[in-house]
Motif scaffolding. Structure first.
Motif, PDB file in Angstrom:
ATOM      1  N   GLN A  11       0.833  -1.202   0.000  1.00  0.00           N
ATOM      2  CA  GLN A  11       0.000   0.000   0.000  1.00  0.00           C
ATOM      3  C   GLN A  11       0.872   1.259   0.000  1.00  0.00           C
ATOM      4  OE1 GLN A  11      -3.344   0.192   2.682  1.00  0.00           O
ATOM      5  NE2 GLN A  11      -3.430  -2.048   2.843  1.00  0.00           N
ATOM      6  N   THR A  12       0.318   2.338  -0.534  1.00  0.00           N
ATOM      7  CA  THR A  12       1.033   3.613  -0.606  1.00  0.00           C
ATOM      8  C   THR A  12       0.318   4.638   0.252  1.00  0.00           C
ATOM      9  OG1 THR A  12       1.729   3.091  -2.855  1.00  0.00           O
ATOM     10  CG2 THR A  12       1.905   5.383  -2.175  1.00  0.00           C
ATOM     11  N   PHE A  13       1.093   5.355   1.046  1.00  0.00           N
ATOM     12  CA  PHE A  13       0.591   6.426   1.894  1.00  0.00           C
ATOM     13  C   PHE A  13       1.405   7.669   1.578  1.00  0.00           C
ATOM     14  CE2 PHE A  13      -0.176   2.438   4.016  1.00  0.00           C
ATOM     15  CZ  PHE A  13      -1.493   2.547   4.445  1.00  0.00           C
ATOM     16  N   GLY A  14       0.860   8.547   0.753  1.00  0.00           N
ATOM     17  CA  GLY A  14       1.607   9.723   0.304  1.00  0.00           C
ATOM     18  C   GLY A  14       2.787   9.283  -0.545  1.00  0.00           C
ATOM     19  N   ASP A  15       4.007   9.606  -0.098  1.00  0.00           N
ATOM     20  CA  ASP A  15       5.227   9.214  -0.806  1.00  0.00           C
ATOM     21  C   ASP A  15       5.810   7.910  -0.278  1.00  0.00           C
ATOM     22  OD1 ASP A  15       5.115  11.436  -2.417  1.00  0.00           O
ATOM     23  OD2 ASP A  15       6.410  12.650  -1.142  1.00  0.00           O
ATOM     24  N   LEU A  16       5.167   7.306   0.711  1.00  0.00           N
ATOM     25  CA  LEU A  16       5.679   6.071   1.310  1.00  0.00           C
ATOM     26  C   LEU A  16       4.965   4.846   0.749  1.00  0.00           C
ATOM     27  CD1 LEU A  16       5.881   7.056   5.091  1.00  0.00           C
ATOM     28  CD2 LEU A  16       7.764   6.907   3.455  1.00  0.00           C
ATOM     29  N   LYS A  17       5.770   3.876   0.326  1.00  0.00           N
ATOM     30  CA  LYS A  17       5.216   2.589  -0.119  1.00  0.00           C
ATOM     31  C   LYS A  17       5.669   1.552   0.898  1.00  0.00           C
ATOM     32  CE  LYS A  17       4.689  -0.607  -3.811  1.00  0.00           C
ATOM     33  NZ  LYS A  17       3.988  -0.581  -5.045  1.00  0.00           N
ATOM     34  N   VAL A  18       4.723   0.800   1.435  1.00  0.00           N
ATOM     35  CA  VAL A  18       5.016  -0.193   2.465  1.00  0.00           C
ATOM     36  C   VAL A  18       5.662  -1.409   1.815  1.00  0.00           C
ATOM     37  CG1 VAL A  18       4.078  -1.631   4.302  1.00  0.00           C
ATOM     38  CG2 VAL A  18       3.082   0.627   3.842  1.00  0.00           C
ATOM     39  N   VAL A  19       6.883  -1.734   2.282  1.00  0.00           N
ATOM     40  CA  VAL A  19       7.630  -2.885   1.769  1.00  0.00           C
ATOM     41  C   VAL A  19       7.213  -4.145   2.516  1.00  0.00           C
ATOM     42  CG1 VAL A  19       9.937  -3.869   1.463  1.00  0.00           C
ATOM     43  CG2 VAL A  19       9.571  -1.419   1.146  1.00  0.00           C
ATOM     44  N   GLY A  20       7.043  -4.022   3.822  1.00  0.00           N
ATOM     45  CA  GLY A  20       6.630  -5.171   4.617  1.00  0.00           C
ATOM     46  C   GLY A  20       6.827  -4.904   6.097  1.00  0.00           C
ATOM     47  N   LEU A  21       6.472  -5.884   6.900  1.00  0.00           N
ATOM     48  CA  LEU A  21       6.612  -5.781   8.347  1.00  0.00           C
ATOM     49  C   LEU A  21       8.077  -5.993   8.706  1.00  0.00           C
ATOM     50  CD1 LEU A  21       4.706  -5.312  10.707  1.00  0.00           C
ATOM     51  CD2 LEU A  21       4.454  -7.776  10.925  1.00  0.00           C
ATOM     52  N   SER A  22       8.618  -5.113   9.526  1.00  0.00           N
ATOM     53  CA  SER A  22      10.035  -5.232   9.881  1.00  0.00           C
ATOM     54  C   SER A  22      10.185  -5.916  11.235  1.00  0.00           C
ATOM     55  CB  SER A  22      10.688  -3.852   9.924  1.00  0.00           C
ATOM     56  OG  SER A  22      10.345  -3.195  11.119  1.00  0.00           O
ATOM     57  N   LEU A  46       4.786   3.061  12.517  1.00  0.00           N
ATOM     58  CA  LEU A  46       3.665   2.297  13.050  1.00  0.00           C
ATOM     59  C   LEU A  46       2.542   2.263  12.021  1.00  0.00           C
ATOM     60  CD1 LEU A  46       3.431   3.749  16.662  1.00  0.00           C
ATOM     61  CD2 LEU A  46       4.005   1.399  16.064  1.00  0.00           C
ATOM     62  N   GLY A  47       1.865   1.144  11.913  1.00  0.00           N
ATOM     63  CA  GLY A  47       0.777   0.997  10.955  1.00  0.00           C
ATOM     64  C   GLY A  47      -0.345   1.990  11.197  1.00  0.00           C
ATOM     65  N   ILE A  48      -0.677   2.212  12.453  1.00  0.00           N
ATOM     66  CA  ILE A  48      -1.758   3.141  12.769  1.00  0.00           C
ATOM     67  C   ILE A  48      -1.408   4.560  12.335  1.00  0.00           C
ATOM     68  CG2 ILE A  48      -1.025   3.590  15.141  1.00  0.00           C
ATOM     69  CD1 ILE A  48      -4.423   3.176  15.273  1.00  0.00           C
ATOM     70  N   SER A  49      -0.128   4.911  12.425  1.00  0.00           N
ATOM     71  CA  SER A  49       0.316   6.245  12.008  1.00  0.00           C
ATOM     72  C   SER A  49       0.219   6.400  10.496  1.00  0.00           C
ATOM     73  CB  SER A  49       1.750   6.498  12.467  1.00  0.00           C
ATOM     74  OG  SER A  49       1.821   6.507  13.863  1.00  0.00           O
ATOM     75  N   LEU A  50       0.508   5.332   9.773  1.00  0.00           N
ATOM     76  CA  LEU A  50       0.365   5.367   8.316  1.00  0.00           C
ATOM     77  C   LEU A  50      -1.106   5.536   7.935  1.00  0.00           C
ATOM     78  CD1 LEU A  50       2.798   2.530   7.240  1.00  0.00           C
ATOM     79  CD2 LEU A  50       2.997   4.947   6.639  1.00  0.00           C
ATOM     80  N   ARG A  51      -1.953   4.695   8.530  1.00  0.00           N
ATOM     81  CA  ARG A  51      -3.381   4.721   8.177  1.00  0.00           C
ATOM     82  C   ARG A  51      -4.045   6.024   8.583  1.00  0.00           C
ATOM     83  NH1 ARG A  51      -3.375  -0.114  10.846  1.00  0.00           N
ATOM     84  NH2 ARG A  51      -5.186   0.455  12.092  1.00  0.00           N
ATOM     85  N   ALA A  52      -3.573   6.653   9.647  1.00  0.00           N
ATOM     86  CA  ALA A  52      -4.159   7.919  10.112  1.00  0.00           C
ATOM     87  C   ALA A  52      -3.643   9.113   9.312  1.00  0.00           C
ATOM     88  CB  ALA A  52      -3.846   8.119  11.591  1.00  0.00           C
ATOM     89  N   GLY A  53      -2.598   8.890   8.504  1.00  0.00           N
ATOM     90  CA  GLY A  53      -2.075   9.968   7.678  1.00  0.00           C
ATOM     91  C   GLY A  53      -1.029  10.829   8.360  1.00  0.00           C
ATOM     92  N   TYR A  54      -0.495  10.366   9.514  1.00  0.00           N
ATOM     93  CA  TYR A  54       0.526  11.138  10.217  1.00  0.00           C
ATOM     94  C   TYR A  54       1.852  11.137   9.471  1.00  0.00           C
ATOM     95  CZ  TYR A  54      -2.675  11.007  14.195  1.00  0.00           C
ATOM     96  OH  TYR A  54      -3.764  11.128  15.001  1.00  0.00           O
ATOM     97  N   TYR A  55       2.113  10.082   8.719  1.00  0.00           N
ATOM     98  CA  TYR A  55       3.359   9.981   7.960  1.00  0.00           C
ATOM     99  C   TYR A  55       3.028   9.819   6.484  1.00  0.00           C
ATOM    100  CZ  TYR A  55       5.940   9.425  12.273  1.00  0.00           C
ATOM    101  OH  TYR A  55       6.506   9.638  13.492  1.00  0.00           O
TER     102      TYR A  55
END
Length: 154
Positions: A11-22, A46-55
């Motif tokens: 999934q992509t959040f702004g300019d960040l693309k999630v590679v996987g769980l670290s 954190l996943g919640i920070s991505l989904r909330a749009g903080y990052y």
């Protein structure tokens, strides 16, 4: 009952693309998601920070905006290599004389006065009394700084 983790891989959040769980862990021992930014930097969020749009980026956008603002400020603030804001700056907290550009030189057992101008330090002399050093510094401010401060007031 264990919480079910939402898979954010790909999934992509702004300019960040999630590679996987670290394997890295955040607050409360929560696992972080490894993300790749469009600038090629890797960050862990954190996943919640991505989904909330903080990052939405690794911080590269913030750094670029800050650097652009700094360059613009320096361009507005600098005249002939002299920073106008530095002329009006407050006394440094480590200053022991109580006056800008005046310090005690232990090796000479005298007071020294100096002034910064056009990126250089100008030595105004060594004096037996602190009052003489202060007077020299004030004369230096009149000579070197006053023309720049008057330009700003116009």
């Amino acid at each position: 009952m264990p919480r079910k983790r939402i898979d954010l891989t790909g999934q992509t959040f702004g300019d960040l693309k999630v590679v996987g769980l670290s394997d890295k862990r955040g607050t409360n021992n929560t696992r972080l998601w490894e993300c790749k930014c469009t600038c090629e930097n890797t960050t862990y969020v954190l996943g919640i920070s991505l989904r909330a749009g903080y990052y939405t980026s690794c911080g590269c956008k913030h750094d670029a905006k800050r650097d652009k603002g700094l360059v613009e400020h320096i361009a507005r603030d600098r005249v002939d290599g002299t920073r106008k804001s530095a002329l009006k700056a407050k006394l440094h907290k480590g200053n022991k004389s109580g006056h800008k550009g005046v310090r005690w030189v232990e090796s000479r057992q005298k007071w020294n006065a100096n002034i910064g101008f056009k990126g250089k330090q100008i030595n105004l002399g060594y004096y037996t009394t602190k009052e003489d050093a202060i007077a020299s510094r004030q004369a230096g401010e009149e000579k070197y700084h006053r023309p720049y401060l008057e330009d700003e007031n116009e």
